[in-house]
Scaffold this motif. Structure first.
Motif, short mmCIF file in Angstrom:
data_model
loop_
_atom_site.label_atom_id
_atom_site.label_comp_id
_atom_site.label_asym_id
_atom_site.label_seq_id
_atom_site.Cartn_x
_atom_site.Cartn_y
_atom_site.Cartn_z
N GLU A 53 92.71 -34.30 46.09
CA GLU A 53 92.37 -33.62 47.34
C GLU A 53 91.06 -32.86 47.18
O GLU A 53 90.19 -32.90 48.05
N ARG A 72 83.62 -44.97 52.92
CA ARG A 72 84.97 -45.03 52.33
C ARG A 72 84.93 -45.59 50.92
O ARG A 72 85.60 -45.08 50.01
N ASP A 101 93.73 -42.61 53.04
CA ASP A 101 94.16 -42.17 54.37
C ASP A 101 95.19 -41.05 54.28
O ASP A 101 95.18 -40.10 55.07
N ILE A 124 93.36 -37.84 53.35
CA ILE A 124 92.62 -37.32 54.50
C ILE A 124 93.57 -36.57 55.44
O ILE A 124 93.25 -35.48 55.94
N LEU A 175 83.12 -34.65 50.88
CA LEU A 175 82.88 -34.45 52.32
C LEU A 175 82.07 -33.18 52.56
O LEU A 175 81.17 -33.16 53.41
N THR A 195 87.80 -39.96 60.91
CA THR A 195 87.68 -41.27 60.27
C THR A 195 86.97 -42.23 61.21
O THR A 195 87.39 -42.41 62.36
N VAL A 217 84.10 -41.49 56.54
CA VAL A 217 84.75 -40.24 56.94
C VAL A 217 83.68 -39.18 57.07
O VAL A 217 82.72 -39.13 56.29
N ILE A 223 87.94 -33.42 60.43
CA ILE A 223 87.69 -34.55 59.53
C ILE A 223 87.99 -35.80 60.34
O ILE A 223 89.14 -36.05 60.70
N ARG A 249 93.43 -32.55 56.47
CA ARG A 249 93.41 -32.07 57.86
C ARG A 249 94.44 -30.95 58.04
O ARG A 249 94.17 -29.94 58.69
#
Length: 233
Positions: A163, A180, A200, A203, A170, A220, A226, A218, A207
């Motif tokens: 994470e 990606r 995914d 992500i 990002l 996609t 992203v 964030i 969030r």
């Protein structure tokens, strides 16, 4: 003075395979501790310090998933590879959700295992050395990269290693699309369908972690990448 050997925790109940892997890894310069079941492996992990873990999935007394979960509760950073005779998609996604770094399916070539170990170690070292910025201010949230913590007002939320790595990528490219494949290669070391699904999941988790400030988004972009953006007041 010789460099300190990297210490590997190997948990494999197959006597022959365990011995072969032990000898192979030792001959390639690692200090290996071998256990035959999950509970012994867990006790061994907490009785010493390890730089890397290799676990069979199907272990007696405690399976590899449970072993990895117990370790991830206390240690978010140590790399973990699963050895498995099963190639089911659900198993791989479960492992990545726990926070393991890689899978290798039996039977496998020993040199492939060695390559993956070194690839993960290089990636971990490269990411650590490239993170010159130790904190990011994301709206009202402070992201402490080194300690893998989100600081929200007086509260703190600890992130898993993956994470933290994804969020750092990002945050370094705020308001820009991050490809990606680039994320998967930097965080997982390779790209495939299963890793894409795992990305995914991560992500979605990020969030939820950042929802304390609704200005943070964030997004996609299908088949592209992203993007992390923060709207104005």
């Amino acid at each position: 003075m010789k460099d300190k050997k990297l210490k590997i925790l190997l948990v494999e109940d197959d006597t022959n395979l365990g011995f072969l892997l032990f000898e192979f890894l030792e001959s390639n310069g690692f200090d290996v501790k071998l256990y035959r079941d999950g509970i012994s492996g867990l006790n061994g992990f907490f009785s010493s310090e390890f730089d890397f873990c290799i676990f069979d999935v199907m272990l007696p007394q405690m399976d590899g998933f449970t072993l990895a979960e117990n370790i991830r509760e206390k240690n978010k950073k140590v790399p973990i590879i699963f050895l498995t005779a099963r190639s089911m998609k659900e198993d791989k996604l479960k492992g990545f959700r726990i926070g393991i770094d890689d899978y290798i399916t039996k039977p496998f070539d020993e040199d492939e295992l060695l390559f993956r170990i070194r690839s993960i170690l290089n990636r971990v070292n490269n990411i650590a050395s490239s993170e010159t910025q130790q904190e990011y201010k994301l709206g009202n949230i402070i992201f402490d990269v080194q300690n893998q913590v989100l600081k929200i007002d007086s509260e703190s939320k600890r992130l898993t290693t993956k994470e933290s790595k994804v969020l750092a990528m990002l945050a370094r490219s705020e308001n820009k699309i991050v490809n990606r494949d680039e994320i998967m290669k930097e965080v997982w070391g390779e790209t495939d369908y299963f890793i894409g699904r795992s990305l995914d999941v991560f992500i979605s988790k990020l969030r939820r972690h950042l929802q304390a400030d609704p200005r943070i988004k964030i997004e996609t972009i299908p088949t592209v990448g992203v993007i992390l953006s923060i709207s104005e007041e």
